[in-house]
Design an enzyme around this catalytic site. Structure first.
Site, short mmCIF file in Angstrom:
data_model
loop_
_atom_site.label_atom_id
_atom_site.label_comp_id
_atom_site.label_asym_id
_atom_site.label_seq_id
_atom_site.Cartn_x
_atom_site.Cartn_y
_atom_site.Cartn_z
N ARG A 115 10.46 20.82 -93.13
CA ARG A 115 11.31 21.99 -93.09
C ARG A 115 12.58 21.66 -92.30
O ARG A 115 12.59 20.75 -91.48
CB ARG A 115 10.60 23.16 -92.40
N CYS B 95 18.74 33.75 -94.53
CA CYS B 95 17.58 32.92 -94.86
C CYS B 95 16.92 33.33 -96.18
O CYS B 95 17.51 33.13 -97.24
CB CYS B 95 16.60 32.93 -93.69
N HIS C 103 19.95 32.26 -87.97
CA HIS C 103 19.46 33.43 -87.25
C HIS C 103 19.51 33.14 -85.77
O HIS C 103 20.16 32.18 -85.37
CB HIS C 103 18.08 33.86 -87.77
#
Lengths: 464, 253
Positions: free
Chosen positions: B131, B94, B193
């Protein structure tokens, strides 16, 4: 409109679909948004908002007990339904009768706080703590802190705040705040950790951008801190616990100094995090100048909020349900279990629905390692049962095993909650305790199953 | 046998359970009798290119990315690039992945220069843009990768890097070209993740295999019982492919 909403709540409860605490509020929120401001403004003793990552529900319960003890009638979103629609629902149901002793007490979500301040115009705001939680939903801790700062500037003139002195984020909100500030904090070095937890957010002095020095750490980033560069640090709390002693399953004995008094409370709730909830409630009482005589007894009579340390029996064997929802809170729950005596079986139910947080990465920030080698049979459940089992495997839960001569056991992985619960209950040997650790939606579902099995009352009946 | 892992900026870049990646590498070494020493390197600490077999850098909040970007380019950059050229096994997740491209353009404020390990750049389309959040499933030459992504920036690859995987469900690098992550030599960047490594045990062992091979002891990569890993990965993919169906009040009941 009001009547429709109340009726809808009753139908929702009757149909067994849930507590009916959110649906009427949702209707009000959609159809008559002005109603929340109007109804809350009609309460003669004003409104209190409680927020924070952890402890909202329990703290609000403790405050409610103090308010009731002071002779007030509390309108309270008690079912843990803390989005705006939960407030709407409580107001619709609670302002029905002529209520000249009425006071509003609302726990609100971290992210809902600015909107709630605008609608409810509180006389007092209680800020408990700010930890990382559900990053997919709330954003980063910085974003939430920013929301809180703007919420504080939107408070009506003369409104007060109750702040946790031990949380650097929360305490910093008191600097320059124009209204009265009541700080609470823990002053018992014996309750401190030897080292900080992995889930502790990195906290630094906002002016110097250097990490704070901690002389004591209680949990997460809560402790006694100071910037070596500019000297700013933890404010002196007016309401402080001079000792917090864990009495295992019986709860916690806490001695608290308030501005006018010293009181010892035998809190029927386990864990240091509940000592903080108690301090927040007593600080709220001090800020409102509620009578202190009898306050301890009023608090000692509070039952735990559903899913937060509820205890029940299955064929004479104790079962304890402890909600887990973020790393810092979960670490506190695990620490509490670790400190309790006796044999322990564990069932962890991990869901990934909106209210739980869809991102389950947070389980990797929880120190499950602290229970490795201390548990009996382990069941994992929920939509993410397999992820949970994997986390426990890497925490070393199945490497060396107390009860198993072979040295290695496996978890029972059952995504279906009822199947998992029945398995965990029937696996429980006499003399052992079953710890149920569900996330939020799993907790509500487990409670429905337990109430069907006759082990607990439905929560909307215990909320009255 | 002893391996050394450099964990870069553990205090500043540690969002989203990144710690799980380090726990996973440690455990999978331990179960094979390999000792993995984790060295935590923060802001200002120098990086010694020859000292490490593995490098990990996680994600962080925007506030921290500024300082980390500066430290990466000014303090550790040169030696870190040297280590990558020499073939060190590196994983960046990330925010860490974004800072290893050429530049990161945040939603507001000036561009952050990246290290340029990957031929890639990342741009945030602005504060109004949604997002990229949700479960992510990607395929890498027959190796399934699963996890959760949550990033505002969109990453675009140049010809000097290859994608880590092809998106099956989710956004990946930018939500447009179905690429996920980047590879250059033995350095890997990803938005996954969850934590990434525990549920993607084949990829974890791929990283460890690289590190062991460079020490000439690849045969230490013995098979493990991965029943739970397998199960978690298959379950995660199934949940990711599940149609999204949600009622506004359902989460409160």
């Amino acid at each position: 409109m009001l009547r429709t909403a109340r009726l809808l709540g009753a139908i929702s409860r009757r149909s067994g679909r849930g507590g009916g605490t959110a649906l009427p509020g949702l209707l009000v929120e959609r159809v008559a948004p002005g109603l929340v401001s109007d109804l809350s403004a009609s309460l003669p003793h004003g409104n209190i908002l409680v927020t924070g990552t952890n402890g909202k529900t329990t703290t609000a319960r403790l405050i409610a007990a103090l308010l009731q003890h002071a002779g007030l009638r509390v309108v309270h979103n008690r079912a843990g339904s803390n989005l705006l629609r939960g407030i709407a629902a409580a107001l619709v149901q609670g302002t029905a009768a002529g209520n000249d002793r009425g006071i509003g007490l609302f726990e609100v979500d971290e992210a809902t706080l600015p909107a709630a301040v605008g609608l409810v115009r509180p006389r007092l705001m209680v800020l408990l703590n700010l930890f990382r939680d559900q990053l997919d939903r709330y954003g980063e801790v910085d974003t939430v802190a920013q929301h809180w700062r703007s919420a504080l500037t939107a408070l009506p003139a003369g409104s007060g705040v109750v702040l946790n002195a031990d949380d650097p984020f929360v305490a910093s909100l008191g600097r320059g705040f124009p209204g009265p500030v009541t700080y609470f904090g823990l002053d018992d070095p014996g309750a401190a950790l030897r080292e900080r937890e992995a889930a502790a957010d990195f906290v630094e002095c906002p002016a110097c951008r250097l990490p704070y020095d901690y002389t004591l750490t209680f949990y997460g980033h809560l402790g006694h801190y100071r910037c070596q560069n500019c000297g700013s640090g933890r404010p002196e709390p007016q309401v402080r616990a001079t000792s917090a002693h864990n009495n295992g399953p019986a709860g916690t004995a806490i001695t608290v100094q308030t501005p006018g008094n010293t009181v010892t409370v035998n809190l029927p709730l386990p864990g240091l995090y509940n000592a903080y909830n108690l301090l927040a409630a007593l600080a709220t009482g001090a800020a409102l100048q509620l009578p202190e005589a009898g306050a301890a007894a009023a608090i000692e009579s509070v039952r735990s909020a559903f899913g937060r340390g509820e205890r029940f029996q299955f064929e004479g064997r104790p079962v304890v349900m402890l909600l887990i929802k973020n790393p810092v809170g979960a670490n506190q729950v695990l620490r509490t279990i670790r400190d309790e005596p006796g044999d322990k079986n564990v069932m962890i139910a991990l869901n990934d629905l909106t209210a739980d947080g869809e991102d389950i990465s947070w389980i990797w920030d929880v120190d499950f390692e602290q229970l490795a080698g201390t548990t009996g049979a382990v069941v994992t459940s929920g939509r993410r049962a397999a992820d949970m089992a994997l986390r426990l495997k890497y925490a070393g839960w199945f490497e060396t095993h107390r009860r198993d001569d072979a040295g290695v056991t496996r978890p029972t992985v059952l995504p279906d909650l009822e199947q998992a619960l029945r398995t965990a209950l029937y696996q429980l040997p006499s003399g052992a305790t079953l710890y149920l650790l569900p996330t939020y939606t799993a907790m509500l579902a487990l409670r429905r199953i337990l109430s069907r099995l006759g082990m607990v009352r439905p929560f909307w009946e215990t909320e009255g | 046998m002893k391996l050394r892992l450099a964990h870069l900026y553990p205090d500043h870049m540690n969002l989203y359970g990144d710690r799980g990646n380090v726990l996973c590498l440690q455990a999978r070494c331990r179960w094979r009798g390999i000792d993995l020493e984790v060295v935590r390197l923060g802001l200002g600490d120098p990086f010694n290119a020859a000292a490490y077999d593995l490098v990990f850098i996680g994600g962080g909040p925007d506030r921290e990315q500024v300082r980390v970007a500066q430290d990466l380019t000014e303090v550790k950059g040169r030696a870190l690039k040297e280590a990558v050229e020499a073939g060190v096994a590196l994983l960046a997740v990330c925010g860490g992945y974004q800072l290893l491209g050429h530049h990161y353009r945040p939603a507001a404020g000036p561009d952050l220069p990246g290290l340029g390990v990957f031929d890639a750049y990342t741009e945030h389309p602005g504060p109004a843009a949604k997002r990229c959040i949700g479960n992510l499933v990607a395929q890498r030459n027959g190796m399934m990768l699963v996890g959760f992504e949550n990033h505002g920036g969109r990453t675009y690859l140049g010809p000097g890097s290859t994608p880590l995987a092809t998106v099956e469900r989710g956004f990946g690098n930018n939500g447009r070209d179905r690429t996920e992550g980047a590879c250059y030599r033995n350095a890997f960047g990803t938005y996954l993740h969850g934590s990434f490594l525990p549920k993607n045990h084949r990829f974890t062992d791929h990283l460890l295999g690289i590190a062991l091979e460079r020490r000439g002891v690849r045969d230490l990569l013995t098979p493990l019982d991965d029943t739970l890993e397998e199960r978690a990965q298959v379950a995660a993919r199934k949940l990711a492919l599940e149609p999204r169906k949600r009622f506004p009040w359902s989460d409160q009941m």
